[in-house]
Design a protein around this motif. Sequence first.
Motif, PDB file in Angstrom:
ATOM      1  N   PRO A  58       0.796  -1.225   0.000  1.00  0.00           N
ATOM      2  CA  PRO A  58       0.000   0.000   0.000  1.00  0.00           C
ATOM      3  C   PRO A  58       0.831   1.279   0.000  1.00  0.00           C
ATOM      4  O   PRO A  58       2.038   1.268   0.279  1.00  0.00           O
ATOM      5  N   ALA A  59       0.142   2.370  -0.301  1.00  0.00           N
ATOM      6  CA  ALA A  59       0.725   3.709  -0.191  1.00  0.00           C
ATOM      7  C   ALA A  59      -0.008   4.455   0.914  1.00  0.00           C
ATOM      8  O   ALA A  59      -1.219   4.305   1.066  1.00  0.00           O
ATOM      9  N   THR A  60       0.716   5.235   1.679  1.00  0.00           N
ATOM     10  CA  THR A  60       0.096   6.117   2.675  1.00  0.00           C
ATOM     11  C   THR A  60       0.437   7.562   2.315  1.00  0.00           C
ATOM     12  O   THR A  60       1.244   7.822   1.417  1.00  0.00           O
ATOM     13  N   ILE A  61      -0.160   8.477   3.050  1.00  0.00           N
ATOM     14  CA  ILE A  61       0.086   9.901   2.798  1.00  0.00           C
ATOM     15  C   ILE A  61       1.560  10.254   3.010  1.00  0.00           C
ATOM     16  O   ILE A  61       2.067  11.228   2.443  1.00  0.00           O
ATOM     17  N   ASN A  62       2.276   9.441   3.802  1.00  0.00           N
ATOM     18  CA  ASN A  62       3.712   9.686   4.021  1.00  0.00           C
ATOM     19  C   ASN A  62       4.487   9.691   2.707  1.00  0.00           C
ATOM     20  O   ASN A  62       5.531  10.341   2.584  1.00  0.00           O
ATOM     21  N   LEU A  63       3.973   8.950   1.731  1.00  0.00           N
ATOM     22  CA  LEU A  63       4.680   8.829   0.454  1.00  0.00           C
ATOM     23  C   LEU A  63       4.770  10.170  -0.275  1.00  0.00           C
ATOM     24  O   LEU A  63       5.631  10.359  -1.131  1.00  0.00           O
ATOM     25  N   SER A  64       3.898  11.120   0.081  1.00  0.00           N
ATOM     26  CA  SER A  64       3.943  12.429  -0.571  1.00  0.00           C
ATOM     27  C   SER A  64       5.248  13.160  -0.281  1.00  0.00           C
ATOM     28  O   SER A  64       5.694  14.004  -1.059  1.00  0.00           O
ATOM     29  N   GLY A  65       5.890  12.831   0.839  1.00  0.00           N
ATOM     30  CA  GLY A  65       7.175  13.454   1.163  1.00  0.00           C
ATOM     31  C   GLY A  65       8.356  12.735   0.552  1.00  0.00           C
ATOM     32  O   GLY A  65       9.491  13.238   0.590  1.00  0.00           O
ATOM     33  N   ALA A  66       8.119  11.565  -0.036  1.00  0.00           N
ATOM     34  CA  ALA A  66       9.225  10.762  -0.563  1.00  0.00           C
ATOM     35  C   ALA A  66       9.904  11.439  -1.749  1.00  0.00           C
ATOM     36  O   ALA A  66      11.108  11.274  -1.954  1.00  0.00           O
ATOM     37  N   GLU A  67       9.129  12.189  -2.549  1.00  0.00           N
ATOM     38  CA  GLU A  67       9.722  12.877  -3.703  1.00  0.00           C
ATOM     39  C   GLU A  67      10.906  13.740  -3.262  1.00  0.00           C
ATOM     40  O   GLU A  67      11.955  13.767  -3.912  1.00  0.00           O
ATOM     41  N   ILE A  68      10.738  14.436  -2.131  1.00  0.00           N
ATOM     42  CA  ILE A  68      11.800  15.323  -1.635  1.00  0.00           C
ATOM     43  C   ILE A  68      12.900  14.507  -0.965  1.00  0.00           C
ATOM     44  O   ILE A  68      14.094  14.749  -1.188  1.00  0.00           O
ATOM     45  N   GLU A  69      12.515  13.534  -0.152  1.00  0.00           N
ATOM     46  CA  GLU A  69      13.508  12.766   0.608  1.00  0.00           C
ATOM     47  C   GLU A  69      14.370  11.876  -0.280  1.00  0.00           C
ATOM     48  O   GLU A  69      15.528  11.597   0.050  1.00  0.00           O
ATOM     49  N   LEU A  70      13.833  11.438  -1.415  1.00  0.00           N
ATOM     50  CA  LEU A  70      14.614  10.586  -2.317  1.00  0.00           C
ATOM     51  C   LEU A  70      15.757  11.344  -2.991  1.00  0.00           C
ATOM     52  O   LEU A  70      16.747  10.733  -3.398  1.00  0.00           O
ATOM     53  N   VAL A  71      15.616  12.647  -3.117  1.00  0.00           N
ATOM     54  CA  VAL A  71      16.607  13.441  -3.866  1.00  0.00           C
ATOM     55  C   VAL A  71      18.014  13.241  -3.327  1.00  0.00           C
ATOM     56  O   VAL A  71      18.976  13.131  -4.092  1.00  0.00           O
ATOM     57  N   SER A  72      18.149  13.142  -2.017  1.00  0.00           N
ATOM     58  CA  SER A  72      19.492  13.067  -1.421  1.00  0.00           C
ATOM     59  C   SER A  72      19.998  11.642  -1.235  1.00  0.00           C
ATOM     60  O   SER A  72      21.113  11.443  -0.753  1.00  0.00           O
ATOM     61  N   LEU A  73      19.204  10.647  -1.614  1.00  0.00           N
ATOM     62  CA  LEU A  73      19.590   9.255  -1.365  1.00  0.00           C
ATOM     63  C   LEU A  73      20.424   8.683  -2.516  1.00  0.00           C
ATOM     64  O   LEU A  73      20.270   9.071  -3.670  1.00  0.00           O
ATOM     65  N   VAL A  74      21.296   7.741  -2.161  1.00  0.00           N
ATOM     66  CA  VAL A  74      22.139   7.072  -3.144  1.00  0.00           C
ATOM     67  C   VAL A  74      21.272   6.181  -4.036  1.00  0.00           C
ATOM     68  O   VAL A  74      20.354   5.518  -3.557  1.00  0.00           O
ATOM     69  N   ALA A  75      21.574   6.162  -5.337  1.00  0.00           N
ATOM     70  CA  ALA A  75      20.845   5.325  -6.303  1.00  0.00           C
ATOM     71  C   ALA A  75      19.346   5.529  -6.175  1.00  0.00           C
ATOM     72  O   ALA A  75      18.564   4.578  -6.145  1.00  0.00           O
ATOM     73  N   ARG A  76      18.932   6.786  -6.127  1.00  0.00           N
ATOM     74  CA  ARG A  76      17.530   7.106  -5.835  1.00  0.00           C
ATOM     75  C   ARG A  76      16.573   6.565  -6.891  1.00  0.00           C
ATOM     76  O   ARG A  76      15.435   6.244  -6.588  1.00  0.00           O
ATOM     77  N   GLU A  77      17.028   6.449  -8.147  1.00  0.00           N
ATOM     78  CA  GLU A  77      16.138   5.970  -9.215  1.00  0.00           C
ATOM     79  C   GLU A  77      15.966   4.455  -9.185  1.00  0.00           C
ATOM     80  O   GLU A  77      15.059   3.921  -9.827  1.00  0.00           O
TER      81      GLU A  77
END
Length: 287
Positions: free
Chosen positions: A110-129
């Motif tokens: 499932p997806a929760t509303i928390n996933l809406s922040g993932a777009e921003i948080e993924l930017v700084s992560l290694v191998a984000r794609e």
Amino acid sequence: MRELTRDHARRRELENAAFSAPETTRIITVANQKGGVGKTSTTVNLAAALAMGGLHVLVIDADPQGNASTALGIAHHAEVPSMYEVLVDSAPIADVVQDVPDMPRLQCAPATINLSGAEIELVSLVARENRLRNAIRDFLAHREEEGLPRLDYVLVDCPPSLGLLTVNALVAAREVLIPIQAEYYALEGLTLLLNNIDLIRQHLNPDLQVSSILMTMYDARTRLAAQVAAEVREHFPEQTLVTTIPRSVRISEAPSYGQTVLTYDPGSSGALAYRAAAHEITVRPAP
């Protein structure tokens, strides 16, 4: 009368239709950056049709709105472990996946509303794609180690955008299924989407192919719908499915009851159309 005749013919065809399992797990991302074209309806109803046809299916809800989770009757309030933990915290999909009620072969991450922040948080992560691709690969290996049945299909529902969540979904898949509403603006959006798919193929996922295009919300009474369908088939003769999904109140009503249209009203024209589309996908060769 024409629609009744078509539905009767479909019902007869599907009575004895066998949904054969693919040789390997097919991972299909359902994508279109244009909203309101039936992405989520297509994802959940195709998944339900495949599962009812005897195949093992996983739906990954990568849309923060969580509509696919709702339609499958899956809890997805903020405290539920979800795809947010998978993408941002590297949690295994096995920790978040839930069995869909009354569908023994169908599961949903499932997806929760928390996933809406993932777009921003993924930017700084290694191998984000690549985070979703790696998570799916590990989940398939986990099922094999545990002696569980192999998944036949993984369907990923995307948000109506071309952000990092959609990029992750496109990198994770070998196939893209594009639902297109039978109206003029849909053709403009298709061009932009195909350009982005080309970019991902060049830089991130050379195996990615547009395997299927599905006409949704099709109103056979209008000349515009026929013109749009004809134009899409002219440009994409191999990818466009023969089956079209009619504009249907039943398809729209089903999610409010936490169901797909296949369980909400199995004999409706929408349910029959999605079953026919699912069968068509299984008999078409994987790219």
